[in-house]
Design an enzyme around this catalytic site. Structure first.
Site, PDB file in Angstrom:
ATOM      1  N   GLU A  32      55.698  22.768  90.759  1.00 29.54           N
ATOM      2  CA  GLU A  32      55.390  23.062  92.162  1.00 29.54           C
ATOM      3  C   GLU A  32      54.703  21.880  92.852  1.00 29.54           C
ATOM      4  O   GLU A  32      53.698  22.035  93.544  1.00 29.54           O
ATOM      5  CB  GLU A  32      54.538  24.331  92.252  1.00 29.54           C
ATOM      6  CG  GLU A  32      55.267  25.541  91.683  1.00 29.54           C
ATOM      7  CD  GLU A  32      54.524  26.858  91.864  1.00 29.54           C
ATOM      8  OE1 GLU A  32      53.285  26.833  91.923  1.00 29.54           O
ATOM      9  OE2 GLU A  32      55.199  27.892  91.943  1.00 29.54           O
ATOM     10  N   ASP A  56      56.628  35.052  86.731  1.00 32.48           N
ATOM     11  CA  ASP A  56      55.364  34.732  87.397  1.00 32.48           C
ATOM     12  C   ASP A  56      54.527  35.981  87.658  1.00 32.48           C
ATOM     13  O   ASP A  56      54.397  36.387  88.808  1.00 32.48           O
ATOM     14  CB  ASP A  56      55.664  34.011  88.728  1.00 32.48           C
ATOM     15  CG  ASP A  56      54.427  33.400  89.343  1.00 32.48           C
ATOM     16  OD1 ASP A  56      53.381  33.419  88.689  1.00 32.48           O
ATOM     17  OD2 ASP A  56      54.525  32.910  90.480  1.00 32.48           O
ATOM     18  N   GLU A 100      47.776  39.248  92.297  1.00 27.88           N
ATOM     19  CA  GLU A 100      48.617  38.539  93.255  1.00 27.88           C
ATOM     20  C   GLU A 100      49.843  39.345  93.645  1.00 27.88           C
ATOM     21  O   GLU A 100      50.216  39.396  94.809  1.00 27.88           O
ATOM     22  CB  GLU A 100      49.041  37.190  92.649  1.00 27.88           C
ATOM     23  CG  GLU A 100      49.987  36.418  93.541  1.00 27.88           C
ATOM     24  CD  GLU A 100      50.404  35.067  92.965  1.00 27.88           C
ATOM     25  OE1 GLU A 100      49.879  34.678  91.901  1.00 27.88           O
ATOM     26  OE2 GLU A 100      51.251  34.412  93.599  1.00 27.88           O
TER      27      GLU A 100
HETATM   28  C1  BDP Z   1      51.930  31.438  91.281  1.00 23.46           C
HETATM   29  C2  BDP Z   1      51.030  31.401  92.459  1.00 23.46           C
HETATM   30  C3  BDP Z   1      50.544  30.041  92.814  1.00 23.46           C
HETATM   31  C4  BDP Z   1      50.049  29.315  91.580  1.00 23.46           C
HETATM   32  C5  BDP Z   1      51.125  29.314  90.533  1.00 23.46           C
HETATM   33  C6  BDP Z   1      50.656  28.755  89.214  1.00 23.46           C
HETATM   34  O1  BDP Z   1      51.745  31.936  93.554  1.00 23.46           O
HETATM   35  O2  BDP Z   1      49.534  30.172  93.783  1.00 23.46           O
HETATM   36  O3  BDP Z   1      49.668  28.021  91.880  1.00 23.46           O
HETATM   37  O4  BDP Z   1      51.538  30.610  90.249  1.00 23.46           O
HETATM   38  O5  BDP Z   1      50.387  29.564  88.340  1.00 23.46           O
HETATM   39  O6  BDP Z   1      51.831  32.734  90.783  1.00 23.46           O
HETATM   40  O7  BDP Z   1      50.569  27.561  89.051  1.00 23.46           O
END
Ligand code: BDP
Length: 726
Positions: free
Chosen positions: A312, A386, A414
């Protein structure tokens, strides 16, 4: 007068049944009134004070914490300092190590102590010099502290009228909370206010609340915290911020909590002025070595780094044509001289990959099994996508037997309703820990692949993304405290049942009023499945509103990466719904070991709970209930809504036995949860109906909302930024 044992139990129970006392949500599960020193005494001791004297040390900060916790938790104790050599009397409670309480040497417990490691403890009723005493003993002060908390928990939640015979040691070496706290005080995916750390006040002022936070963690046996967000800024590694982190570490230390930091891989460029952060460049490795030395000079017991790399948008070794193992090992070498570890996250998926998103982490990391240094743990989310309300276990569990794999769970909700919905997560984590990976044949549960029993690794760990913040109640939703509690208890003893955790937490937090004890654990235990039902039943996943991840947006198809869009995951069309991950589809099932693989790939054998995760299924597919898939799907959504109504009624019925403040706050949350469940049901069913073109079966209410209305109004009341990260 000598009372029969049952009456003692009644006295005990009544003394703890304080349903209407004005509880302070700040006190978490530690706020109960002191237990009378004579409570729950065995028949042999009835009439006597069971714990009259506390013999303990006071030479170290941790020893003083033990003394203070026991004194506060048990009323009527006289404290004798072991250093004064005080004689051992009947009814004494001895709490210490053989070094801090020398009399322990005469208890004959040495052999058991030798099996407990640094953090385990024992609680025993023994005869010492002819007198009945109770012993809380360990090999370290922190072990004694864990024992003291456990002892108080037992007195408050269990019938301890029999003799004590408890031996405990943690199953995981590292039991950590990961805080996604930013340096500006915000918390990524945090729903309970601001960061607890108050970076701008540190190091000159340390909020006294941090000691309460450390205490709560120690009461569960948690032994570390990563202070900053995995989406890390290099600034957290500057001297200025390291001094702030050191001030936090000083507060944590007596509680056995170590500090860890998320490290930004490109920090040598940003802070060191180097042209690149190539892990094989000696100048880069030297920069990290110097940084590790600097950190350890300030924080001698610094735990290590957590790293999100090449994920990301975060920098990482792949940028330089190197591997995940190259990156992790370079950092591990810098920390090794100080005993630190690297936790390398497996949450990696590359934009250009093009394959099934859930397969990418396995593809990226599996080839390096055996290549990671001995102080590296690969931190893997429980599921391959996730933190969804339900996912199958990640195939990296059992998939990299030569690597130390460390589960990463998400305590903050989340994808499960933030701070607004009750979703008690112990059942989800149990389901995960008990899942059979088949890595070493049947019975190779996830737990066995990570606790060292199958891999033989001694460095083990488990982490939970924290749900704490500056709100007075710590977790936003008062009942979400139960998830912090559950994570801590499972990190210590991953064999505990969800029911036991729910009952313990309820008794500690709300007292033992019988109606509360009958109702609240039930609601806790049912809640996660209810959230699955009204949001993503039968294996559906990622139907969530973009960006803030609250509420339904199954129609979302506009985000720049295909695999950020709900439509990518559910694939609804006129002929059916679901993601085909069998060999006929993406073949993600191939990443599982034989045994698990066939089960998931076979539509008849696949658990219905995961059906649409692994299969694309026609709307009229017959389900085990005899209904069609469409009807079953509709009824699951309805079942979730029905649960929220039952929960509201059940909670309302407790109004006279729960203090008004907490009762009203939680009732208001349940009202939101019902409205949200209706929204989820309407949004998903009306939208999927545009493909299925089938009517709702009997038992499903007429929708309360129109699809157009749901598509155009953000469930959180803010406009969903388009094009952002989902
Ligand atoms: C996702 C979240 C994000 C996190 C990412 C992570 O949306 O905010 O940065 O995982 O775990 O669930 O790196």
């Amino acid at each position: 007068m000598k009372l029969p044992p049952r009456s003692w139990l009644m006295v005990f129970t009544l003394s703890l049944a304080t349903p209407m006392h004005a509880a302070d949500v700040y006190d978490l599960w530690l706020g109960s009134a002191p237990v009378p020193a004579s409570a729950n005494a065995p028949e042999a001791m009835a009439g006597a004070e069971r714990f009259s004297w506390l013999v303990t040390g006071s030479a170290t900060a941790t020893q003083r914490l033990v003394r203070d916790e026991l004194r506060a938790g048990l009323s009527g104790l006289t404290v004798l300092d072991a250093a004064d050599g005080g004689e051992v009397r009947a009814g004494a409670l001895l709490a210490g190590t053989p070094a801090s309480v020398p009399a322990l040497a005469d208890t004959g417990l040495g052999e058991t102590l030798a099996t407990l490691g640094a953090e385990g403890f024992l609680i025993r009723s023994v005869k010492l010099r002819g007198r009945e005493v109770t012993v809380i003993a360990a090999n370290s002060d922190v072990g004694v502290l864990y024992g003291a908390f456990h002892f108080l928990r037992l007195l408050r939640t269990a019938d301890t009228s029999a003799r004590f015979d408890v031996v405990e040691k943690p199953r995981f070496a590292l039991r950590l909370l990961n805080h996604w706290d930013n340096l500006d005080g915000s918390v990524e995916r945090g729903y309970a206010g601001r960061s607890l750390w108050k970076w701008d006040e540190l190091p000159d002022r340390v909020d006294p609340r941090l000691a309460d936070y450390a205490r709560a963690n120690a009461s569960l046996g948690l032994n570390g915290g990563v202070l900053n967000n995995v989406n890390a800024r290099a600034q957290s590694l500057t001297g200025e911020y390291l001094r702030k982190a050191a001030a936090i570490a000083d507060v944590f230390r007596p509680y056995g909590m170590r500090v860890y930091l998320s490290a930004r891989f490109s920090a040598p460029i940003e802070l060191g002025g180097l042209p690149a952060a190539d892990p094989l460049d000696p100048a880069v490795a030297a920069w990290w070595r110097a940084k590790a030395d600097e950190i350890h000079a300030l924080i001698p017991d610094f735990g290590g780094f957590l790293v999100k790399a090449n994920s990301e948008g975060q920098p990482g070794p792949l940028t330089y044509g190197r591997t995940h193992a190259d990156g992790a090992n370079m950092l591990a070498a810098a920390l090794a001289p100080h005993g630190g570890v690297v936790m390398w996250r497996a949450f990696v998926y590359e934009p250009e990959h093009g394959s099934d998103r859930i397969s990418q982490a396995y593809d990226a990391l599996k080839p390096f099994d055996g290549d990671f240094a001995s102080n590296v743990l690969v931190q893997v989310k429980n599921g391959p996508l996730d933190f969804m309300p339900r996912e199958p276990f990640h195939p990296l569990f059992g998939g990299m037997p030569k690597t130390r794999i460390m589960p990463e769970l998400q305590i903050t909700q989340e994808y499960l309703g933030h701070d607004k919905q009750l979703a008690f997560l112990a059942p989800m984590w149990r389901e995960f820990l008990d899942a059979d990976t088949h890595s070493h044949g049947p019975g190779s549960t996830v737990l066995k692949t990570v606790d060292g029993s199958l891999g033989g690794h001694r460095l083990t760990g488990i982490a939970g993304v924290a749900n704490t913040g500056s709100d007075r109640n710590w977790t936003g939703h008062p009942l979400a405290q139960a998830n912090w509690y559950a994570f801590g208890r499972l990190a210590w003893d991953p064999g505990l049942s969800s029911r036991r955790i729910a009952e313990e937490w309820t008794a500690l937090t709300f007292g033992s009023e019988p109606r509360v004890a009958a109702t609240l654990p039930r609601l806790l235990l049912e809640s996660r499945e209810a959230v699955v039902d009204y949001s993503m039943p039968l294996g559906l996943h990622h139907l969530i509103w973009a960006d803030h991840h609250y509420g339904p947006q199954p129609w979302c198809d506009h985000l720049p990466r295909p695999d950020w869009n709900p439509v990518y995951f559910h694939r609804a069309a006129v002929d059916g719904i679901g993601f085909d991950r069998t060999p006929a589809g993406s073949n993600a099932v191939a990443q599982y070991h034989p045994g698990a693989r066939e089960q998931f790939a076979d539509i008849a054998a696949c658990p219905e709970e995961l059906l649409l995760w692994f299969h694309r299924v026609p709307w009229d597919h017959p389900m085990k209930s005899g209904r069609t898939l469409w009807d079953e799907l509709c009824l699951r959504y309805q079942r979730g809504v029905d649960w929220t109504r039952d929960a509201r009624r059940s909670w309302a019925a407790l109004a006279d036995v729960i203090d008004a403040g907490r009762h009203a706050e939680i009732a208001a949350k349940f009202a939101i949860q019902e409205a949200d469940a209706v929204r989820w049901r309407d949004a998903c069913l009306l939208y999927f109906q545009t493909f299925s073109t089938r009517a709702f079966p009997a038992g499903v209410e007429a929708p309360r909302h129109a699809l157009d209305e749901l598509r155009s109004s953000d469930p959180l009341g803010v406009s969903a930024a388009s094009g952002g990260k989902p």
